[in-house]
Enzyme design. Structure first.
Site: not given
Length: 503
Positions: A179, A184
């Site tokens: 991901d 992130n």
């Protein structure tokens, strides 16, 4: 809560647990002994208690999501800032067993690298789970892209190479992130990139076909439910490089079917401002066949990486490696060095060499000596990015040396991408104190209060348990509305799919 042993589904007993970390709970001494070998690889004693922290006054909430929220907290004695993630046990347990969450927490604790966000400790009470995480003062890469729209290649280079170095560390640990996206990737006050959110991570030694992550960054094999390997992260690197150059991903689709069609056609526009070396690297990373995508070590040898690299080590310098012993720098390409050890030649990344080894030049002077906190400074221009210095740093006595910091009071990227699973509304509850109001952690003795607490902790029964639990999403997502029924349909698209599979 179920017994922590994966093969056991009996209810766990609170008093049968690990004597060091107190995280896993077992139904019997037999299960604890059976799981001891696996648990010992990630077992760490607790460092803190909830009483050690106070919620920051000026900036309380860093992000919100389905499982709870992320708070900015301050350690009482050292005044150091941390990010604290809060998970509601009752809600998380509807998605996966808590023992899977605890296993992922234990795994994250073992990751120690300058480009990986640090998980210092995990705490819990009867209602919530608290993660004590490293605090990145400048927010996420997504915020930087949103402010500047496009980044210059000189700005992108230190960011991209640091991500590669951190990702290589994960791959060497046999971990897939799955991901990787700007949301992130966090930035600390020294412009060091930190990879975070290992909720969808999986072990590379196991076969995975889970449909997970963010649609804009999903690889072709994930969209087609094929076997996944480390190459899913390489695809995400290509999407990330494109987005930093253009301000938007190359493929924008509303659903997986449209995304599969666009990826199969392989059509995306590259701006005239992008150099030929960057174009070649994007094409190299965004190959539909995963086997054709290069590993991290080869990415750091490409012409685009060489274009901006400044070799810090020279041929002939001596290297003292903690595992391979003494060696000599033979040659370098980009950020990859060939080191001649006694037994064989090994390719190592420059950052890892400086971080792990003692480097001696030809005159015998020590140039680097296990610089664990090595930082690759990015050339971000705070003036052009309209960055502002947060007043929180002055009040808390943090010296930013005159550097501007991106405002950290950001919401989670719920509205940043479609189909990311973070688009539902959230209900925030005021939470001034981290410590439970009652002094005794056990249930109160009042029969009336006991019944109220029991009703609030009732968990829905599950007729079916998903087998591929390694895809736990650690990123905070919106909490359910207070009046919503416990068995209602989750608002996340991914959770809806999971709900249907259970029914």
């Amino acid at each position: 809560m179920e017994c922590n042993l994966l093969d056991c589904s009996n209810p766990a007993e609170d008093h049968i647990t690990c004597d060091v970390c107190f995280i896993p709970k077992y139904c019997s001494e037999r299960c604890r002994n059976t799981d001891s070998a696996f648990h010992s690889t990630s077992c760490r004693p607790h460092l803190y208690t909830l009483k050690d922290f106070t919620v920051a006054k000026d900036i309380k909430i860093l992000g919100t999501g389905a499982y709870g929220e992320v708070q900015l907290v301050q350690k009482n004695d050292s005044k150091k800032l941390f990010a604290m993630k809060l998970y509601r046990k009752a809600y998380v347990s509807q998605i996966i067993p808590l023992k899977i969450l605890f296993r992922e927490i234990s795994l994250h604790k073992t990751l120690k690298h300058p480009n990986i966000i640090r998980l210092y400790d995990h705490l819990e009470d009867r209602v919530k789970i608290y993660l004590i995480l490293e605090y990145a003062e400048k927010g996420s890469l997504f915020d930087l892209i949103r402010k500047k729209i496009k980044l210059a290649e000189k700005e992108i280079w230190p960011i991209f190479t640091q991500i590669c170095v951190g990702l290589n560390y994960l791959h060497m640990k046999n971990l897939l992130h799955r991901d990787l996206k700007p949301e992130n990737l966090l930035i600390n006050k020294d412009d060091v990139i930190k990879i975070c959110d290992f909720g969808w991570s999986a072990r590379g030694t196991e076969q995975r076909v889970t449909f997970c992550g963010t649609l804009d960054y999903m690889s072709p094999e994930m969209l087609n439910n094929r076997q996944q390997s480390f190459k899913v992260d390489i695809w995400a690197l290509g999407i990330l490089l494109y987005e930093m150059l253009h301000g938007t991903p190359p493929y924008r689709a509303k659903n997986p079917r449209d995304m599969m069609r666009m990826v199969a056609e392989g059509r995306y526009n590259i701006g005239a401002h992008v150099s030929n070396n960057a174009r070649q690297l994007i094409s190299l990373l965004l190959q539909e066949d995963p086997e054709s995508r290069p590993p991290i070590i080869e990415i750091l040898k490409t012409q685009w990486v060489q274009q901006f690299s400044e070799q810090k080590l020279k041929p002939g310098w001596q290297v003292r490696h903690p595992e391979h012993g003494e060696g000599t720098v033979k040659e370098s390409i980009g950020l990859v060095y060939t080191i001649s050890f006694q037994d064989n030649d090994i390719e190592l990344i420059e950052n890892d060499l400086i971080r792990m080894c003692t480097i001696i030049d030809q005159t015998g002077e020590i140039v680097y000596e296990q610089s664990l906190s090595i930082q690759v400074k990015s050339k971000l221009d705070p003036e052009k990015s309209n960055a502002k210095k947060s007043p929180l740093y002055n009040k808390l006595g943090i010296d930013t040396a005159g550097k501007a910091c991106l405002k950290p009071t950001i919401k989670s990227a719920r509205n940043s991408r479609n189909n990311s699973g973070n688009n539902s509304p959230v209900v925030n509850e005021p939470q001034e104190s981290l410590e439970p109001t009652r002094k005794n952690p056990r249930l109160p003795r009042s029969p009336k209060v006991i019944e109220e607490v029991k009703r609030s902790q009732q968990l829905p029964s599950r007729r079916f348990v998903k087998q591929d639990f390694e895809g736990m999403n650690f990123s905070p997502e919106p909490t359910p509305v207070q009046n919503a029924k416990r068995g209602g349909t989750p608002k996340s698209s991914f959770l809806q799919r999971f709900k249907k599979s259970n029914d």
